[in-house]
Structure formats: structure tokens, C-alpha cells
Design an enzyme around this catalytic site. Structure first.
Site, PDB file in Angstrom:
ATOM      1  N   SER A 109      64.699   9.471  73.846  1.00 16.74           N
ATOM      2  CA  SER A 109      63.359   9.946  73.514  1.00 16.74           C
ATOM      3  C   SER A 109      63.391  11.375  73.015  1.00 16.74           C
ATOM      4  O   SER A 109      64.235  12.181  73.435  1.00 16.74           O
ATOM      5  CB  SER A 109      62.514   9.871  74.790  1.00 16.74           C
ATOM      6  OG  SER A 109      61.369  10.661  74.665  1.00 16.74           O
ATOM      7  N   TYR A 133      61.043  11.688  83.764  1.00 18.60           N
ATOM      8  CA  TYR A 133      61.329  10.711  82.709  1.00 18.60           C
ATOM      9  C   TYR A 133      62.379  11.269  81.753  1.00 18.60           C
ATOM     10  O   TYR A 133      63.358  10.613  81.399  1.00 18.60           O
ATOM     11  CB  TYR A 133      60.025  10.403  81.971  1.00 18.60           C
ATOM     12  CG  TYR A 133      60.167   9.565  80.724  1.00 18.60           C
ATOM     13  CD1 TYR A 133      60.304   8.190  80.810  1.00 18.60           C
ATOM     14  CD2 TYR A 133      60.141  10.160  79.457  1.00 18.60           C
ATOM     15  CE1 TYR A 133      60.427   7.420  79.665  1.00 18.60           C
ATOM     16  CE2 TYR A 133      60.255   9.398  78.312  1.00 18.60           C
ATOM     17  CZ  TYR A 133      60.394   8.030  78.418  1.00 18.60           C
ATOM     18  OH  TYR A 133      60.511   7.276  77.282  1.00 18.60           O
ATOM     19  N   LYS A 137      66.431  10.124  80.726  1.00 22.59           N
ATOM     20  CA  LYS A 137      66.942   9.987  79.354  1.00 22.59           C
ATOM     21  C   LYS A 137      68.178  10.872  79.154  1.00 22.59           C
ATOM     22  O   LYS A 137      69.180  10.440  78.593  1.00 22.59           O
ATOM     23  CB  LYS A 137      65.861  10.348  78.325  1.00 22.59           C
ATOM     24  CG  LYS A 137      64.667   9.399  78.318  1.00 22.59           C
ATOM     25  CD  LYS A 137      65.042   7.994  77.934  1.00 22.59           C
ATOM     26  CE  LYS A 137      63.865   7.049  77.881  1.00 22.59           C
ATOM     27  NZ  LYS A 137      64.248   5.624  77.834  1.00 22.59           N
TER      28      LYS A 137
HETATM   29  N1  UFG Z   1      46.882  13.702  74.635  1.00 19.39           N
HETATM   30  C1  UFG Z   1      45.550  13.956  74.838  1.00 19.39           C
HETATM   31  N2  UFG Z   1      44.837  13.119  75.653  1.00 19.39           N
HETATM   32  C2  UFG Z   1      45.395  12.045  76.276  1.00 19.39           C
HETATM   33  C3  UFG Z   1      46.780  11.778  76.055  1.00 19.39           C
HETATM   34  C4  UFG Z   1      47.481  12.630  75.221  1.00 19.39           C
HETATM   35  O1  UFG Z   1      45.001  14.921  74.314  1.00 19.39           O
HETATM   36  O2  UFG Z   1      44.703  11.327  77.020  1.00 19.39           O
HETATM   37  C5  UFG Z   1      47.629  14.570  73.709  1.00 19.39           C
HETATM   38  C6  UFG Z   1      48.807  15.277  74.367  1.00 19.39           C
HETATM   39  O3  UFG Z   1      48.394  16.458  74.971  1.00 19.39           O
HETATM   40  C7  UFG Z   1      49.741  15.473  73.178  1.00 19.39           C
HETATM   41  C8  UFG Z   1      49.452  14.259  72.294  1.00 19.39           C
HETATM   42  O4  UFG Z   1      48.175  13.782  72.687  1.00 19.39           O
HETATM   43  O5  UFG Z   1      49.396  16.621  72.463  1.00 19.39           O
HETATM   44  C9  UFG Z   1      50.459  13.142  72.446  1.00 19.39           C
HETATM   45  O6  UFG Z   1      50.574  12.797  73.831  1.00 19.39           O
HETATM   46  P1  UFG Z   1      51.338  11.496  74.310  1.00 19.39           P
HETATM   47  O7  UFG Z   1      51.278  11.443  75.807  1.00 19.39           O
HETATM   48  O8  UFG Z   1      50.870  10.312  73.577  1.00 19.39           O
HETATM   49  O9  UFG Z   1      52.834  11.775  73.810  1.00 19.39           O
HETATM   50  P2  UFG Z   1      53.851  12.933  74.206  1.00 19.39           P
HETATM   51  O10 UFG Z   1      54.512  13.345  72.947  1.00 19.39           O
HETATM   52  O11 UFG Z   1      53.245  13.997  75.001  1.00 19.39           O
HETATM   53  O12 UFG Z   1      54.870  12.181  75.148  1.00 19.39           O
HETATM   54  C10 UFG Z   1      55.297  10.880  74.798  1.00 19.39           C
HETATM   55  C11 UFG Z   1      55.691  10.183  76.082  1.00 19.39           C
HETATM   56  C12 UFG Z   1      56.911  10.789  76.626  1.00 19.39           C
HETATM   57  C13 UFG Z   1      57.956  10.734  75.586  1.00 19.39           C
HETATM   58  C14 UFG Z   1      57.497  11.474  74.368  1.00 19.39           C
HETATM   59  C15 UFG Z   1      58.493  11.376  73.257  1.00 19.39           C
HETATM   60  O13 UFG Z   1      54.650  10.300  77.041  1.00 19.39           O
HETATM   61  O14 UFG Z   1      57.310  10.078  77.763  1.00 19.39           O
HETATM   62  O15 UFG Z   1      56.310  10.893  73.885  1.00 19.39           O
HETATM   63  O16 UFG Z   1      58.251  12.386  72.341  1.00 19.39           O
HETATM   64  F1  UFG Z   1      59.070  11.286  76.050  1.00 19.39           F
END
Ligand code: UFG
Length: 328
Positions: A109, A133, A137
Site C-alpha cells: 500500500s 495497518y 504492510k
Molecule cells: N476522508 C474524509 N472523510 C471520510 C473519509 C476520508 O474527509 O469520511 C478524507 C481523508 O481525510 C483523506 C481522503 O479522504 O484526505 C482519503 O481518505 P481514505 O481513508 O479514503 O484514504 P487514505 O489515503 O487516507 O488511506 C487509504 C487506506 C489506507 C491505505 C491508503 C493507501 O485507508 O489503509 O489508502 O494510500 F493505506
């Protein structure tokens, strides 16, 4: 004879899309999944979507930590390679090696890049863990490098996924998280179908175009195709243990993603602005050069297609695989 691939965790979101692409590509796929976080319905739908190739899919409900069962499976047939999606640390590499199968594709990831100092992230960047998590990885990536160091017959590809979204264009398979979704797009989807009242936007004060976090969203079918490209690469005699980013190379903010989904669905997504989510990075997107050059793979879809396909899946299956059977 077509090549026989063992897919662990093949009933899940990314697994099911990859199994479909494998079947359509003429591979045989043997899926093992304990269905802890997935549904057998996805397997049945993949089989249907694969049409005449559907009979090349075999499913075993099995826990990977059950070593005797794994031994029995490996003794019963020859696997050309393993694609390991199952979110478990037991890779079973001893069983693989004992049966002469030393080709592995592992799901890592972009989380291993932490809060990158600069973007785009190249595969050479230092890696770290921001949460448990991420630690798993990092740990499995390290294990893979050690396995290769101790036995150079192994061929291992570590795929660092950026943010997979969307669904197969049939709307017949897609993401179905249990409980409250942690990730942006599954949450947006549940707001759109009326399961949740609003989206909380975590952080509006980042140094980005609109203050919200920027990520590299990638269509899950593109991601699945990345695995097929990785499998082909495993036949390259020069490969040892290699890492590839699977992303699009484009950064999209939370608000841009919400706007694209509103356009695709015709639904308004009410938002509430909140503080930053602990452990979140500001901007993460991939350098795609290495995958393009060495895997001959490049993402085809943009965020509009991702959102259209995600909405197609959501509107047909508002409660995921627990919804009444949709029409295709
Ligand atoms: N976000 C919101 N509201 C929500 C969920 C997310 O504003 O309810 C925002 C987060 O702050 C971030 C963006 O949307 O800025 C993306 O968030 P995600 O949780 O969808 O994705 P992340 O990149 O933070 O993390 C995800 C997985 C991780 C993984 C990663 C890989 O959760 O486990 O992608 O890049 F490792």
C-alpha cells in the site's frame, strides 16, 4: 494448458475484480478466502461475468492459517504463482516453497510512504509506518525481501496500491465494507443511497488547492489489470523482488472527488467540515513511470469513470451483497 493462479482473499473488493480479469485473460484461478470480510456472492457473480471462462474459477472457503488445509491444496495441484490479497500475515511461503511455487504477487500500500516530503512518490522513497495497518504492510514487504535474499529462485512483486475506487462496469461486483466505512468513497456512496446523512470532511486547512487532502484514486479494474501485468513480469528471468506503484499519477482533493461523484450520481452529498484525521497525510500521489516502463501497464480511467461505475454499483446494490439480487 492455461496457467493456474492461487488467489488468497479473492472474494474481497480488489480480489474479486482481479479474479475476473484473470479469468477473462485465460488464466485458471483458485480462490481461497475465509469470508470473514467478504461474501461468496462476489465469487458467484464473478463466475457469471466471466461467461465461458467461469468454469476456470474454483473457490475454497478456507483460512490461510490452517496449514494442513493449505498443504493439502498445494499437494492436489500445481500453482504457477500466488496473488496474496488476504489481509493476514501468514503468507504460507514455506508451503509454497515446499511445493516448488516461488512466484508471488503481494498487495502492499501507498501507506508505506507515510507523509511524503515531495510528490509524486517513487518506489525508492524511504518507507515508514503511520499506523498498525501500515506496519503489517512494511513487515510483509521486509519478509518478502528476506525470502528473496535467502533463496534467489523466488520471484516476488510488491504492488503498492494508491486509492482504489469504482467498480466493474456491470455494477455486479464492487466494494462492500462491513460496518462504518473508513474510506472516503465507500462513505460517499452510503450517503448517496441514504444510509448516512452526511460526509465528514477531515481537514480543510491543508496546503492544497482547496484545503482538503489530496490522493491518487485509481479505478479498481485498472488496479486489477496491474496484477495481470505483474504476473506476466514474474516470467521475466531478470526479476527478483521488485516494487511497483499502482496509481494514476494524478492527485485529486476530497472536495473534487465529492463533486465528481455528485455529477455522476445526480445526488447531493451534504458535507460537514471537521478537523484533520490523525495520521492522515496531506498529499499522496504516485510516480507511475516504473510500472509503465517495466510492467507495460498504465491506468486507463479517470475520476469521472470511477464515480460513474461506483454509482452504478451503489444504485444497484445499495446494501452491497446483502441487497436484493440486481438485474445486470
Ligand atoms: N476522508 C474524509 N472523510 C471520510 C473519509 C476520508 O474527509 O469520511 C478524507 C481523508 O481525510 C483523506 C481522503 O479522504 O484526505 C482519503 O481518505 P481514505 O481513508 O479514503 O484514504 P487514505 O489515503 O487516507 O488511506 C487509504 C487506506 C489506507 C491505505 C491508503 C493507501 O485507508 O489503509 O489508502 O494510500 F493505506
Amino acid at each position: 494448458m492455461s496457467r493456474n493462479i492461487l488467489v488468497t482473499g479473492g472474494a474481497g473488493y480488489i480480489g474479486s475484480h482481479t479474479v475476473l480479469q484473470l479469468l477473462l485473460g485465460g488464466y485458471k484461478a483458485v480462490v481461497v478466502d475465509n469470508l470473514d470480510n467478504s461474501s461468496e456472492t462476489s465469487i458467484n457473480r464473478v463466475r457469471e461475468l466471466a461467461g465461458k471462462h467461469g468454469s476456470n474459477l474454483i473457490f475454497h472457503q478456507m483460512d490461510l492459517r490452517d496449514k494442513p488445509a493449505l498443504e493439502k491444496l498445494f499437494a492436489s495441484q500445481t500453482f504457477d504463482a500466488v496473488i496474496h490479497f488476504a489481509g493476514l500475515k501468514a503468507v504460507g511461503e514455506k508451503v509454497m516453497a515446499a511445493h516448488g511455487c516461488k512466484k508471488l504477487v503481494f498487495s502492499s500500500s501507498a501507506t508505506v510512504y507515510g507523509w511524503p516530503k515531495v510528490v509524486p512518490c517513487t518506489e525508492e522513497f524511504p518507507i515508514c509506518a503511520m499506523n498498525p495497518y501500515g506496519q503489517t504492510k512494511l513487515f510483509i514487504e521486509e519478509m518478502c525481501r528476506d525470502i528473496y535474499k535467502s533463496d534467489s529462485e523466488w520471484k516476488i512483486i510488491l504492488l503498492r496500491y494508491f486509492n482504489p475506487v469504482g467498480a466493474h462496469s456491470s455494477g455486479y461486483i464492487g466494494e462492500d465494507p462491513r460496518g462504518i466505512p473508513n474510506n472516503l468513497m465507500p462513505f460517499v456512496q452510503q450517503v448517496a443511497v441514504g444510509r448516512r446523512p452526511e460526509l465528514t470532511v477531515f481537514g480543510t486547512d491543508y496546503g492544497t488547492k482547496d484545503g482538503t487532502g489530496v490522493r491518487d484514486y485509481i479505478h479498481v479494474v485498472d488496479l486489477a489489470d496491474g496484477h495481470i501485468a505483474a504476473l506476466s513480469k514474474l516470467s521475466d528471468p531478470s526479476i527478483g523482488c521488485e516494487v511497483y506503484n499502482l496509481g494514476t499519477g494524478k492527485g485529486t482533493s476530497v472536495l473534487e472527488m465529492v463533486a465528481a461523484f455528485e455529477k455522476a450520481s445526480g445526488k447531493e452529498i451534504p458535507i460537514v467540515k471537521a478537523g484533520r484525521r490523525p495520521g492522515d497525510a496531506e498529499i499522496v500521489y504516485a510516480s507511475t513511470e516504473k510500472a509503465e516502463r517495466e510492467l507495460n501497464w498504465k491506468a486507463k480511467y479517470g475520476i469521472d469513470e470511477m464515480c460513474q461505475d461506483q454509482w452504478n454499483w451503489a444504485s444497484k446494490n445499495p446494501y452491497g451483497y446483502g441487497s436484493p439480487e440486481p438485474t445486470k
